[in-house]
Design a protein around this motif. Structure first.
Motif, PDB file in Angstrom:
ATOM      1  N   ILE A 250      21.278  -9.349   1.963  1.00 25.99           N
ATOM      2  CA  ILE A 250      20.660  -7.954   1.755  1.00 25.99           C
ATOM      3  C   ILE A 250      20.215  -7.254   3.047  1.00 25.99           C
ATOM      4  O   ILE A 250      19.250  -8.135   3.885  1.00 25.99           O
ATOM      5  CB  ILE A 250      19.279  -8.345   0.730  1.00 25.99           C
ATOM      6  N   MET A 251      20.629  -6.158   3.145  1.00 20.81           N
ATOM      7  CA  MET A 251      20.595  -5.415   4.389  1.00 20.81           C
ATOM      8  C   MET A 251      19.356  -4.471   4.277  1.00 20.81           C
ATOM      9  O   MET A 251      19.308  -3.707   3.260  1.00 20.81           O
ATOM     10  CB  MET A 251      21.692  -4.635   4.684  1.00 20.81           C
ATOM     11  N   PRO A 252      18.395  -4.029   5.092  1.00 24.74           N
ATOM     12  CA  PRO A 252      17.476  -3.056   4.968  1.00 24.74           C
ATOM     13  C   PRO A 252      18.082  -1.885   5.341  1.00 24.74           C
ATOM     14  O   PRO A 252      19.085  -1.922   5.972  1.00 24.74           O
ATOM     15  CB  PRO A 252      16.435  -3.592   5.931  1.00 24.74           C
ATOM     16  N   PRO A 253      17.713  -0.627   4.877  1.00 24.63           N
ATOM     17  CA  PRO A 253      18.565   0.503   5.165  1.00 24.63           C
ATOM     18  C   PRO A 253      18.192   0.745   6.654  1.00 24.63           C
ATOM     19  O   PRO A 253      19.075   1.568   7.212  1.00 24.63           O
ATOM     20  CB  PRO A 253      17.524   1.584   4.314  1.00 24.63           C
ATOM     21  N   SER A 254      17.203   0.342   7.321  1.00 24.16           N
ATOM     22  CA  SER A 254      17.259   0.501   9.045  1.00 24.16           C
ATOM     23  C   SER A 254      16.134  -0.558   9.604  1.00 24.16           C
ATOM     24  O   SER A 254      15.351  -0.917   8.757  1.00 24.16           O
ATOM     25  CB  SER A 254      16.901   1.970   9.329  1.00 24.16           C
ATOM     26  N   PHE A 255      16.229  -0.799  10.765  1.00 24.47           N
ATOM     27  CA  PHE A 255      15.100  -1.790  11.180  1.00 24.47           C
ATOM     28  C   PHE A 255      13.790  -0.921  11.360  1.00 24.47           C
ATOM     29  O   PHE A 255      12.783  -1.685  11.136  1.00 24.47           O
ATOM     30  CB  PHE A 255      15.502  -1.668  12.783  1.00 24.47           C
ATOM     31  N   GLU A 256      13.745   0.309  11.477  1.00 29.61           N
ATOM     32  CA  GLU A 256      12.607   1.170  11.216  1.00 29.61           C
ATOM     33  C   GLU A 256      12.016   0.849   9.979  1.00 29.61           C
ATOM     34  O   GLU A 256      10.723   0.561   9.718  1.00 29.61           O
ATOM     35  CB  GLU A 256      12.650   2.646  11.370  1.00 29.61           C
ATOM     36  N   ALA A 257      12.640   0.757   8.768  1.00 29.32           N
ATOM     37  CA  ALA A 257      12.325   0.705   7.431  1.00 29.32           C
ATOM     38  C   ALA A 257      11.747  -0.889   7.340  1.00 29.32           C
ATOM     39  O   ALA A 257      10.744  -1.003   6.718  1.00 29.32           O
ATOM     40  CB  ALA A 257      13.313   0.657   6.559  1.00 29.32           C
ATOM     41  N   LEU A 258      12.400  -1.708   7.923  1.00 34.40           N
ATOM     42  CA  LEU A 258      11.839  -3.095   7.909  1.00 34.40           C
ATOM     43  C   LEU A 258      10.672  -3.252   8.594  1.00 34.40           C
ATOM     44  O   LEU A 258       9.461  -3.867   8.132  1.00 34.40           O
ATOM     45  CB  LEU A 258      13.078  -3.963   8.786  1.00 34.40           C
ATOM     46  N   LYS A 259      10.371  -2.631   9.580  1.00 39.97           N
ATOM     47  CA  LYS A 259       9.145  -2.707  10.303  1.00 39.97           C
ATOM     48  C   LYS A 259       8.068  -2.136   9.600  1.00 39.97           C
ATOM     49  O   LYS A 259       6.928  -2.738   9.518  1.00 39.97           O
ATOM     50  CB  LYS A 259       9.150  -1.634  11.473  1.00 39.97           C
ATOM     51  N   GLU A 260       8.312  -0.829   8.717  1.00 42.23           N
ATOM     52  CA  GLU A 260       7.354  -0.454   7.748  1.00 42.23           C
ATOM     53  C   GLU A 260       6.883  -1.294   6.939  1.00 42.23           C
ATOM     54  O   GLU A 260       5.759  -1.529   6.339  1.00 42.23           O
ATOM     55  CB  GLU A 260       8.050   0.913   7.369  1.00 42.23           C
ATOM     56  N   ARG A 261       7.957  -1.822   6.062  1.00 43.25           N
ATOM     57  CA  ARG A 261       7.726  -2.695   5.189  1.00 43.25           C
ATOM     58  C   ARG A 261       6.683  -3.945   5.379  1.00 43.25           C
ATOM     59  O   ARG A 261       5.881  -4.227   4.752  1.00 43.25           O
ATOM     60  CB  ARG A 261       9.183  -3.202   4.501  1.00 43.25           C
ATOM     61  N   LEU A 262       7.221  -4.625   6.771  1.00 44.47           N
ATOM     62  CA  LEU A 262       6.511  -5.744   7.071  1.00 44.47           C
ATOM     63  C   LEU A 262       4.954  -5.274   7.370  1.00 44.47           C
ATOM     64  O   LEU A 262       4.076  -6.163   6.647  1.00 44.47           O
ATOM     65  CB  LEU A 262       6.966  -6.369   8.193  1.00 44.47           C
ATOM     66  N   ALA A 263       4.808  -4.124   7.850  1.00 40.40           N
ATOM     67  CA  ALA A 263       3.334  -3.812   8.094  1.00 40.40           C
ATOM     68  C   ALA A 263       2.420  -3.463   7.021  1.00 40.40           C
ATOM     69  O   ALA A 263       1.368  -3.892   6.591  1.00 40.40           O
ATOM     70  CB  ALA A 263       3.496  -2.553   8.987  1.00 40.40           C
ATOM     71  N   LYS A 264       3.324  -2.784   5.940  1.00 40.75           N
ATOM     72  CA  LYS A 264       2.692  -2.448   4.711  1.00 40.75           C
ATOM     73  C   LYS A 264       2.208  -3.700   3.632  1.00 40.75           C
ATOM     74  O   LYS A 264       1.451  -3.609   3.109  1.00 40.75           O
ATOM     75  CB  LYS A 264       3.719  -1.420   3.769  1.00 40.75           C
ATOM     76  N   ARG A 265       3.233  -4.479   3.994  1.00 40.96           N
ATOM     77  CA  ARG A 265       3.166  -5.832   2.812  1.00 40.96           C
ATOM     78  C   ARG A 265       1.771  -6.428   3.102  1.00 40.96           C
ATOM     79  O   ARG A 265       1.109  -6.875   2.393  1.00 40.96           O
ATOM     80  CB  ARG A 265       4.331  -6.784   3.285  1.00 40.96           C
ATOM     81  N   GLY A 266       1.297  -6.302   4.461  1.00 44.44           N
ATOM     82  CA  GLY A 266       0.031  -6.732   4.825  1.00 44.44           C
ATOM     83  C   GLY A 266      -0.434  -8.510   4.582  1.00 44.44           C
ATOM     84  O   GLY A 266      -1.263  -8.977   4.470  1.00 44.44           O
ATOM     85  N   THR A 267       0.708  -9.081   4.562  1.00 40.51           N
ATOM     86  CA  THR A 267       0.444 -10.562   4.253  1.00 40.51           C
ATOM     87  C   THR A 267       0.883 -11.369   5.466  1.00 40.51           C
ATOM     88  O   THR A 267       0.479 -12.651   5.423  1.00 40.51           O
ATOM     89  CB  THR A 267       1.749 -11.166   3.149  1.00 40.51           C
ATOM     90  N   ASP A 268       1.443 -10.725   6.573  1.00 35.23           N
ATOM     91  CA  ASP A 268       1.436 -11.630   7.629  1.00 35.23           C
ATOM     92  C   ASP A 268       0.795 -10.880   8.880  1.00 35.23           C
ATOM     93  O   ASP A 268       0.509  -9.756   8.844  1.00 35.23           O
ATOM     94  CB  ASP A 268       2.990 -11.327   8.083  1.00 35.23           C
ATOM     95  N   SER A 269       0.252 -11.854  10.052  1.00 29.88           N
ATOM     96  CA  SER A 269      -0.187 -11.386  10.838  1.00 29.88           C
ATOM     97  C   SER A 269       0.590 -10.564  11.953  1.00 29.88           C
ATOM     98  O   SER A 269       1.869 -10.613  11.748  1.00 29.88           O
ATOM     99  CB  SER A 269      -0.789 -12.702  11.890  1.00 29.88           C
ATOM    100  N   ALA A 270      -0.090 -10.064  13.044  1.00 31.10           N
ATOM    101  CA  ALA A 270       0.758  -8.993  13.765  1.00 31.10           C
ATOM    102  C   ALA A 270       1.859 -10.072  14.652  1.00 31.10           C
ATOM    103  O   ALA A 270       2.704  -9.556  14.933  1.00 31.10           O
ATOM    104  CB  ALA A 270      -0.072  -8.457  14.777  1.00 31.10           C
ATOM    105  N   GLU A 271       1.360 -11.503  15.149  1.00 28.83           N
ATOM    106  CA  GLU A 271       2.163 -12.110  15.808  1.00 28.83           C
ATOM    107  C   GLU A 271       3.397 -12.493  14.917  1.00 28.83           C
ATOM    108  O   GLU A 271       4.509 -12.419  15.247  1.00 28.83           O
ATOM    109  CB  GLU A 271       1.378 -13.488  15.998  1.00 28.83           C
TER     110      GLU A 271
END
Ligand code: 5GP
Length: 188
Positions: free
Chosen positions: A122-143
């Protein structure tokens, strides 16, 4: 002899929407069982023991490496993850198809153990989209997010070795595609 189940291996970088996709497909396709992995990472909010993962401590995980209990295992984003060989064999022998959500290292190991398995990336549409989704998910620390993004680059390079690549830009389109791939293989 009764029919053996078929293995569907799904991999994706963290944040590509794989869990949502897999859950939708599991709900829609009867006779397809999710392989609940073992992990040494801590449960995220809302995750349930035995449903999302079996959460175990590292000592036990390592003992089970020694006793050859894992069909495959890997260290991913600093934690250990593994698939129980016994459970997997039991499900396949019962004739049920199995869906596994595992990383690219584990996928490689399982494909050599089960050459008939179907592997789907499963490929994300872009690396930027991945970044955004991970930040939005709010389940993981910044690290953890930084580490997952770094690992994502390596994982995305592995996509070419998979049987099928699905881009998850529009969720409903990606769900339909994944369902179709699985249904076609099951019907063959
Ligand atoms: P998460 O911590 O976000 O749930 O999962 C992190 C990564 O570990 C994902 O790429 C997921 O596919 C992978 N993973 C989950 N279970 C297993 C497993 O049993 N074996 C392997 N090799 N990877 C797994």
């Amino acid at each position: 002899m009764s029919r053996q189940g078929h293995l569907f291996i799904v991999s994706a970088p963290s944040g590509a929407g794989k869990t949502t996709l897999c859950n939708a497909v599991l709900k829609a396709l009867p006779g397809l069982e999710y392989s609940v992995s073992y992990t040494t990472r801590s449960p995220r909010k809302g995750e349930q023991e035995g449903v999302d993962y079996h959460f175990i401590i590292q000592d036990i995980f390592c003992e089970r490496i020694e006793s050859n209990d894992w069909a495959e295992w890997a260290e991913v984003h600093g934690n250990f993850y593994g698939t129980s060989a016994k459970k997997l064999e039991k499900t396949l022998n019962s004739g049920k198809d199995v869906l596994l959500d595992i990383d690219t290292q584990g996928a490689k190991k399982l494909r050599s153990r089960y050459p008939d398995a179907t592997s789907i990336f499963i490929m994300p549409p872009s690396f930027e989209a991945l970044k955004e989704r991970l930040a939005k998910r709010g389940t993981d620390s910044a690290e953890s997010i930084a580490r997952r993004l770094e690992d994502a680059k390596k994982e995305m390079r592995e996509a070419a070795s998979y049987d099928v690549v699905i881009t998850n830009g529009d969720l409903s389109v990606a769900i339909a595609e994944l369902k179709q791939v699985i249904a076609e293989i099951r019907a063959a």
